[in-house]
Motif scaffolding. Structure first.
Motif, PDB file in Angstrom:
ATOM      1  N   LYS A 151      -3.887  -6.155  -0.576  1.00 17.22           N
ATOM      2  CA  LYS A 151      -3.616  -7.029  -1.714  1.00 17.22           C
ATOM      3  C   LYS A 151      -2.889  -6.217  -2.777  1.00 17.22           C
ATOM      4  N   ALA A 152      -2.207  -6.906  -3.659  1.00 13.26           N
ATOM      5  CA  ALA A 152      -1.498  -6.229  -4.745  1.00 13.26           C
ATOM      6  C   ALA A 152      -2.492  -5.374  -5.528  1.00 13.26           C
ATOM      7  N   GLY A 153      -2.060  -4.172  -5.871  1.00 16.69           N
ATOM      8  CA  GLY A 153      -2.910  -3.246  -6.606  1.00 16.69           C
ATOM      9  C   GLY A 153      -3.628  -2.238  -5.729  1.00 16.69           C
ATOM     10  N   ASP A 154      -3.601  -2.437  -4.417  1.00 11.58           N
ATOM     11  CA  ASP A 154      -4.248  -1.492  -3.493  1.00 11.58           C
ATOM     12  C   ASP A 154      -3.446  -0.192  -3.405  1.00 11.58           C
ATOM     13  N   TYR A 155      -4.168   0.909  -3.256  1.00  3.84           N
ATOM     14  CA  TYR A 155      -3.564   2.201  -2.949  1.00  3.84           C
ATOM     15  C   TYR A 155      -3.807   2.479  -1.473  1.00  3.84           C
ATOM     16  N   ILE A 156      -2.765   2.972  -0.802  1.00  4.01           N
ATOM     17  CA  ILE A 156      -2.873   3.229   0.631  1.00  4.01           C
ATOM     18  C   ILE A 156      -2.250   4.584   0.942  1.00  4.01           C
ATOM     19  N   ILE A 157      -2.995   5.396   1.675  1.00  3.69           N
ATOM     20  CA  ILE A 157      -2.455   6.654   2.181  1.00  3.69           C
ATOM     21  C   ILE A 157      -1.704   6.330   3.470  1.00  3.69           C
ATOM     22  N   ILE A 158      -0.434   6.674   3.506  1.00  6.79           N
ATOM     23  CA  ILE A 158       0.374   6.478   4.712  1.00  6.79           C
ATOM     24  C   ILE A 158       0.225   7.720   5.580  1.00  6.79           C
ATOM     25  N   LEU A 159      -0.139   7.492   6.834  1.00 11.21           N
ATOM     26  CA  LEU A 159      -0.366   8.575   7.786  1.00 11.21           C
ATOM     27  C   LEU A 159       0.774   8.657   8.782  1.00 11.21           C
ATOM     28  N   ASP A 160       1.046   9.852   9.266  1.00 13.82           N
ATOM     29  CA  ASP A 160       2.050  10.019  10.312  1.00 13.82           C
ATOM     30  C   ASP A 160       1.390   9.834  11.684  1.00 13.82           C
ATOM     31  N   GLY A 161       2.129  10.106  12.730  1.00 11.81           N
ATOM     32  CA  GLY A 161       1.618   9.925  14.086  1.00 11.81           C
ATOM     33  C   GLY A 161       0.505  10.864  14.480  1.00 11.81           C
ATOM     34  N   GLN A 162       0.304  11.925  13.689  1.00  5.55           N
ATOM     35  CA  GLN A 162      -0.801  12.858  13.939  1.00  5.55           C
ATOM     36  C   GLN A 162      -1.974  12.585  12.989  1.00  5.55           C
ATOM     37  N   GLN A 163      -1.919  11.432  12.321  1.00  5.92           N
ATOM     38  CA  GLN A 163      -2.962  11.000  11.374  1.00  5.92           C
ATOM     39  C   GLN A 163      -3.052  11.905  10.149  1.00  5.92           C
ATOM     40  N   GLN A 164      -1.926  12.513   9.777  1.00  7.54           N
ATOM     41  CA  GLN A 164      -1.864  13.370   8.593  1.00  7.54           C
ATOM     42  C   GLN A 164      -1.242  12.601   7.427  1.00  7.54           C
ATOM     43  N   PRO A 165      -1.766  12.752   6.215  1.00 14.99           N
ATOM     44  CA  PRO A 165      -1.195  12.059   5.055  1.00 14.99           C
ATOM     45  C   PRO A 165       0.248  12.484   4.787  1.00 14.99           C
ATOM     46  N   VAL A 166       1.083  11.496   4.496  1.00 14.63           N
ATOM     47  CA  VAL A 166       2.490  11.724   4.194  1.00 14.63           C
ATOM     48  C   VAL A 166       2.785  11.369   2.743  1.00 14.63           C
ATOM     49  N   CYS A 167       2.183  10.267   2.270  1.00 15.45           N
ATOM     50  CA  CYS A 167       2.373   9.823   0.892  1.00 15.45           C
ATOM     51  C   CYS A 167       1.329   8.756   0.574  1.00 15.45           C
ATOM     52  N   ILE A 168       1.303   8.347  -0.678  1.00 20.63           N
ATOM     53  CA  ILE A 168       0.422   7.257  -1.105  1.00 20.63           C
ATOM     54  C   ILE A 168       1.306   6.186  -1.719  1.00 20.63           C
ATOM     55  N   ILE A 169       1.037   4.944  -1.333  1.00 23.18           N
ATOM     56  CA  ILE A 169       1.780   3.817  -1.884  1.00 23.18           C
ATOM     57  C   ILE A 169       0.848   2.950  -2.728  1.00 23.18           C
ATOM     58  N   LEU A 170       1.456   2.199  -3.624  1.00 25.04           N
ATOM     59  CA  LEU A 170       0.768   1.175  -4.404  1.00 25.04           C
ATOM     60  C   LEU A 170       1.347  -0.161  -3.978  1.00 25.04           C
ATOM     61  N   GLU A 171       0.487  -1.069  -3.523  1.00 24.97           N
ATOM     62  CA  GLU A 171       0.928  -2.407  -3.138  1.00 24.97           C
ATOM     63  C   GLU A 171       1.339  -3.173  -4.394  1.00 24.97           C
ATOM     64  N   LEU A 172       2.566  -3.681  -4.409  1.00 20.48           N
ATOM     65  CA  LEU A 172       3.066  -4.438  -5.548  1.00 20.48           C
ATOM     66  C   LEU A 172       2.910  -5.935  -5.353  1.00 20.48           C
ATOM     67  N   GLU A 173       3.194  -6.402  -4.137  1.00 24.07           N
ATOM     68  CA  GLU A 173       3.126  -7.835  -3.852  1.00 24.07           C
ATOM     69  C   GLU A 173       2.766  -8.027  -2.384  1.00 24.07           C
ATOM     70  N   VAL A 174       1.903  -8.989  -2.125  1.00 24.75           N
ATOM     71  CA  VAL A 174       1.503  -9.320  -0.757  1.00 24.75           C
ATOM     72  C   VAL A 174       1.505 -10.841  -0.652  1.00 24.75           C
ATOM     73  N   LYS A 175       2.400 -11.369   0.180  1.00 27.01           N
ATOM     74  CA  LYS A 175       2.524 -12.821   0.354  1.00 27.01           C
ATOM     75  C   LYS A 175       2.679 -13.154   1.830  1.00 27.01           C
ATOM     76  N   SER A 176       2.260 -14.359   2.185  1.00 30.05           N
ATOM     77  CA  SER A 176       2.361 -14.819   3.565  1.00 30.05           C
ATOM     78  C   SER A 176       3.472 -15.864   3.696  1.00 30.05           C
ATOM     79  N   TYR A 177       4.233 -15.742   4.798  1.00 35.37           N
ATOM     80  CA  TYR A 177       5.301 -16.682   5.121  1.00 35.37           C
ATOM     81  C   TYR A 177       5.269 -16.945   6.622  1.00 35.37           C
ATOM     82  N   PRO A 178       5.708 -18.132   7.053  1.00 34.86           N
ATOM     83  CA  PRO A 178       5.911 -18.316   8.486  1.00 34.86           C
ATOM     84  C   PRO A 178       6.983 -17.325   8.963  1.00 34.86           C
ATOM     85  N   LEU A 179       6.843 -16.841  10.161  1.00 34.76           N
ATOM     86  CA  LEU A 179       7.735 -15.821  10.706  1.00 34.76           C
ATOM     87  C   LEU A 179       9.213 -16.124  10.452  1.00 34.76           C
TER      88      LEU A 179
END
Length: 151
Positions: free
Chosen positions: A67-95
């Motif tokens: 959801k907007a406002g969430d902080y997420i650690i982005i992991l690489d393929g070895q499960q190591q942290p690469v960066c942290i993002i802040l969710e700005l907007e989360v919306k649903s649409y049909p494909l």
């Protein structure tokens, strides 16, 4: 570096973040290290500022829906942290209603809607098959936009 230390380092540099609540994940299929690394680096480099997922599958996987406002650690393929993002907007649409702008924000390939659909339809078909769920062109897609706040 482990996720706990990475988060603590982020918090020490960003005292305005008062919550310790955060998530961590790898983009792409688990075990596809090459793609996991490519997507993580696109985010870290600021090229990829959006992602999408199949909304229906959150309930089946038990994964927490962003959801907007969430902080997420982005992991690489070895499960190591690469960066942290802040969710700005989360919306649903049909494909088939995902926008050109969202396809561009995903930062992959030529950044076109046609390419986005090709890659994501293939990805979603495999995800739905893994849950023995039927796939169709109207599945709800959760479209996220975010910004890198730490690397």
């Amino acid at each position: 570096m482990d996720q706990t230390t990475y988060w603590k380092n982020f918090r020490s540099e960003h005292p305005e973040v008062i919550s310790d609540e955060h998530d961590a994940f790898t983009l792409g299929f688990e075990g596809d290290v090459k793609t996991n690394n490519e997507l993580a680096n696109l985010i870290k480099d600021g090229v990829k500022t959006g992602t999408s997922s199949a909304l229906d599958l959150y309930a089946l996987s038990g994964e927490k829906m962003p959801k907007a406002g969430d902080y997420i650690i982005i992991l690489d393929g070895q499960q190591q942290p690469v960066c942290i993002i802040l969710e700005l907007e989360v919306k649903s649409y049909p494909l088939m209603e995902v926008s050109d702008q969202h396809a561009y924000n995903e930062g992959e390939g030529p950044r076109t809607l046609e390419y986005w659909r090709q890659v994501h339809i293939d990805f979603f078909k495999k995800e739905y098959a893994a849950y023995n769920k039927p796939f169709n062109d109207n599945i709800p897609v959760l479209c996220e936009t975010f910004q890198v706040v730490y690397k």
